[in-house]
Design a protein around this motif. Sequence first.
Motif, PDB file in Angstrom:
ATOM      1  N   ASP A  43      36.427  34.965  -1.368  1.00 31.48           N
ATOM      2  CA  ASP A  43      36.145  33.621  -0.196  1.00 31.48           C
ATOM      3  C   ASP A  43      36.012  34.460   1.644  1.00 31.48           C
ATOM      4  N   LEU A  44      34.267  34.604   1.030  1.00 33.40           N
ATOM      5  CA  LEU A  44      34.495  34.651   2.444  1.00 33.40           C
ATOM      6  C   LEU A  44      34.203  33.204   3.617  1.00 33.40           C
ATOM      7  N   HIS A  45      34.820  32.392   3.028  1.00 31.82           N
ATOM      8  CA  HIS A  45      34.856  30.868   3.887  1.00 31.82           C
ATOM      9  C   HIS A  45      36.341  31.456   4.367  1.00 31.82           C
ATOM     10  N   GLU A  46      36.767  31.159   4.005  1.00 30.92           N
ATOM     11  CA  GLU A  46      38.491  31.225   3.890  1.00 30.92           C
ATOM     12  C   GLU A  46      38.479  32.826   5.071  1.00 30.92           C
ATOM     13  N   LEU A  47      38.308  33.452   4.957  1.00 26.80           N
ATOM     14  CA  LEU A  47      38.304  34.430   5.909  1.00 26.80           C
ATOM     15  C   LEU A  47      37.758  34.314   7.153  1.00 26.80           C
ATOM     16  N   ALA A  48      36.197  34.206   7.115  1.00 26.83           N
ATOM     17  CA  ALA A  48      35.396  33.290   8.628  1.00 26.83           C
ATOM     18  C   ALA A  48      36.634  32.383   9.205  1.00 26.83           C
ATOM     19  N   SER A  49      36.769  31.576   8.895  1.00 32.15           N
ATOM     20  CA  SER A  49      37.861  30.303   9.513  1.00 32.15           C
ATOM     21  C   SER A  49      38.962  30.966  10.176  1.00 32.15           C
ATOM     22  N   SER A  50      39.739  31.671   9.414  1.00 31.64           N
ATOM     23  CA  SER A  50      40.923  32.210   9.956  1.00 31.64           C
ATOM     24  C   SER A  50      40.613  33.653  10.632  1.00 31.64           C
ATOM     25  N   ALA A  51      39.367  34.368  10.826  1.00 29.16           N
ATOM     26  CA  ALA A  51      39.043  35.176  11.766  1.00 29.16           C
ATOM     27  C   ALA A  51      38.832  34.003  13.231  1.00 29.16           C
ATOM     28  N   ARG A  52      37.826  33.495  12.379  1.00 29.35           N
ATOM     29  CA  ARG A  52      37.821  32.458  13.978  1.00 29.35           C
ATOM     30  C   ARG A  52      38.805  31.836  14.857  1.00 29.35           C
ATOM     31  N   GLU A  53      39.807  30.957  13.938  1.00 29.32           N
ATOM     32  CA  GLU A  53      41.111  30.349  14.164  1.00 29.32           C
ATOM     33  C   GLU A  53      41.367  31.733  15.324  1.00 29.32           C
ATOM     34  N   GLU A  54      42.393  32.534  14.509  1.00 29.03           N
ATOM     35  CA  GLU A  54      43.171  33.721  15.665  1.00 29.03           C
ATOM     36  C   GLU A  54      42.497  34.042  16.371  1.00 29.03           C
ATOM     37  N   LEU A  55      41.534  34.383  16.703  1.00 31.02           N
ATOM     38  CA  LEU A  55      40.385  35.044  17.829  1.00 31.02           C
ATOM     39  C   LEU A  55      41.167  33.813  18.899  1.00 31.02           C
ATOM     40  N   ALA A  56      40.703  32.704  18.475  1.00 29.43           N
ATOM     41  CA  ALA A  56      40.696  31.681  19.381  1.00 29.43           C
ATOM     42  C   ALA A  56      42.709  31.366  20.361  1.00 29.43           C
ATOM     43  N   ASP A  57      42.745  31.984  19.583  1.00 32.44           N
ATOM     44  CA  ASP A  57      44.323  31.841  19.780  1.00 32.44           C
ATOM     45  C   ASP A  57      44.552  32.939  20.999  1.00 32.44           C
ATOM     46  N   ALA A  58      44.086  34.383  20.450  1.00 36.48           N
ATOM     47  CA  ALA A  58      44.313  35.613  20.575  1.00 36.48           C
ATOM     48  C   ALA A  58      44.184  35.107  22.521  1.00 36.48           C
ATOM     49  N   GLY A  59      45.874  35.404  23.195  1.00 35.99           N
ATOM     50  CA  GLY A  59      45.294  34.965  24.551  1.00 35.99           C
ATOM     51  C   GLY A  59      45.770  36.391  25.403  1.00 35.99           C
ATOM     52  N   ASP A  60      45.502  37.504  25.222  1.00 39.77           N
ATOM     53  CA  ASP A  60      46.157  39.308  25.778  1.00 39.77           C
ATOM     54  C   ASP A  60      45.031  39.768  24.875  1.00 39.77           C
ATOM     55  N   GLU A  61      44.536  40.898  25.466  1.00 38.12           N
ATOM     56  CA  GLU A  61      44.401  41.980  25.828  1.00 38.12           C
ATOM     57  C   GLU A  61      45.058  42.704  24.471  1.00 38.12           C
ATOM     58  N   ALA A  62      46.588  42.730  23.991  1.00 35.48           N
ATOM     59  CA  ALA A  62      47.727  42.731  22.885  1.00 35.48           C
ATOM     60  C   ALA A  62      46.925  42.510  21.321  1.00 35.48           C
ATOM     61  N   ALA A  63      46.662  41.056  21.787  1.00 33.35           N
ATOM     62  CA  ALA A  63      46.825  40.274  20.886  1.00 33.35           C
ATOM     63  C   ALA A  63      45.196  40.093  20.279  1.00 33.35           C
ATOM     64  N   LEU A  64      44.034  40.719  21.431  1.00 33.83           N
ATOM     65  CA  LEU A  64      42.575  40.917  20.429  1.00 33.83           C
ATOM     66  C   LEU A  64      42.444  42.133  20.303  1.00 33.83           C
ATOM     67  N   GLU A  65      43.945  43.623  20.227  1.00 29.96           N
ATOM     68  CA  GLU A  65      42.813  43.879  19.635  1.00 29.96           C
ATOM     69  C   GLU A  65      43.569  44.095  18.113  1.00 29.96           C
ATOM     70  N   LYS A  66      45.175  43.719  18.229  1.00 30.09           N
ATOM     71  CA  LYS A  66      45.445  43.246  16.789  1.00 30.09           C
ATOM     72  C   LYS A  66      44.631  42.526  16.358  1.00 30.09           C
ATOM     73  N   TRP A  67      44.080  41.469  16.343  1.00 28.26           N
ATOM     74  CA  TRP A  67      43.416  40.637  15.404  1.00 28.26           C
ATOM     75  C   TRP A  67      42.145  42.088  14.818  1.00 28.26           C
ATOM     76  N   ARG A  68      41.653  42.250  16.054  1.00 35.14           N
ATOM     77  CA  ARG A  68      40.543  43.414  15.627  1.00 35.14           C
ATOM     78  C   ARG A  68      40.868  44.217  14.206  1.00 35.14           C
ATOM     79  N   ILE A  69      42.210  44.919  14.550  1.00 35.38           N
ATOM     80  CA  ILE A  69      42.279  45.528  13.942  1.00 35.38           C
ATOM     81  C   ILE A  69      42.993  45.225  12.073  1.00 35.38           C
ATOM     82  N   ALA A  70      43.315  43.714  12.713  1.00 35.22           N
ATOM     83  CA  ALA A  70      43.636  42.839  11.130  1.00 35.22           C
ATOM     84  C   ALA A  70      42.046  42.516  10.395  1.00 35.22           C
ATOM     85  N   TYR A  71      40.556  42.263  10.610  1.00 35.12           N
ATOM     86  CA  TYR A  71      39.596  41.824  10.359  1.00 35.12           C
ATOM     87  C   TYR A  71      38.165  42.980  10.661  1.00 35.12           C
ATOM     88  N   LEU A  72      38.071  43.725  11.205  1.00 36.38           N
ATOM     89  CA  LEU A  72      37.384  45.105  11.643  1.00 36.38           C
ATOM     90  C   LEU A  72      37.658  45.871  11.632  1.00 36.38           C
TER      91      LEU A  72
END
Length: 348
Positions: free
Chosen positions: A7-36
């Motif tokens: 389900d690429l749609h589910e993946l896409a929307s949770s990725a967008r949501e979590e990225l929007a919530d990331a508040g600092d460099e550390a959160a961004l890096e965590k997000w990158r590892i989780a999705y990319l």
Amino acid sequence: MSTKPVDLHELASSAREELADAGDEAALEKWRIAYLGRKGRLPLVLRGLGELPLEERRRLGGEANQLRQELESALEAKREELKQQRHTAAEETGRLDVTLPGRPKRVGRLHPVTQTMREMLEIFVSMGFSVIEGPEVETEYYNFTALRIPEDHPARDMQDTLWLEGAEKDGAPLLLRTHTSPNQARFMEQHQPPIRIAVPGRCYRHEATDASREWMFTQIELLAVDEGISMADLKGTLFEFAKRMFGQERRVRFRCDYFPFVEPGVDMAIDCFLCGGDGCRTCRGEGWIEVLGAGMVHPEILSNMGYDADRYTGFAAGVGVERICMLRHGIEDIRAFYANDLRFLEQF
Ligand code: PHE
């Protein structure tokens, strides 16, 4: 790999949501590892494509690649955004906010020795003494000779006196005054009795320092010259000073002492404030602390100054201000005064 439909749609929307919530460099890096990241959710999908029928592989492959590009540029954009925020925050701290409470000014204060010196002078002034000052750099004449301190007296020795190397006045060497007594002669030379002066000032001695001795210290010199001044005036003045400074309960001791410029000479001691007289480090085991030397001005000095020594008499005293200050505040070590430790100085 996974056989259930991706389900690429589910993946896409949770990725967008979590990225929007990331508040600092550390959160961004965590997000990158989780999705990319190498084991992230999107690469996992891409790696699983091979197991799919051609038709679906094409469709899903195209969508997943598109999503990867989207997420990668979204990550870059978010990174840029956070950077901007940090800059703005830094700028704002530099701005004036008039609603903030004012910052208190650090108010200075007088050094404890200065405070004590002024208290002492106030007492002497109330008894009729005038405050006079003299130089810290002295001649051998005023510091010693005029005071009948002989040529071979140990006080003149290199061991006790700080001589100013290479400095001289009229061919005579200069020194840092070892006491405030030179002002006796300096003042008497210029004035006629009646005299009542108090001379505060720094003095210097080449001392091995300990808890009660410093190489630099402060004295107040007292000099009274008039008709009919006696030892009773000396004792009365100094005892009154001790009582006003330390209260009626303090005990005072006068003993004979020798100073070449007085006759007779005495030292006055105050009972030790720390041990109550039993003996401790501060009183060097004696129970008493000498606070001043005093005596009747030597008649020879009076005549040397041009006074009629049969008519005039006087008394002089030299009081150590640091010791008085130590007694006042229960300070155990004289070296604390000039060690420049604010934790000590701020207590007064
Ligand atoms: N000048 C003496 C000292 O420093 C003290 C003193 C002053 C003694 C006046 C007698 C009279 O030790």
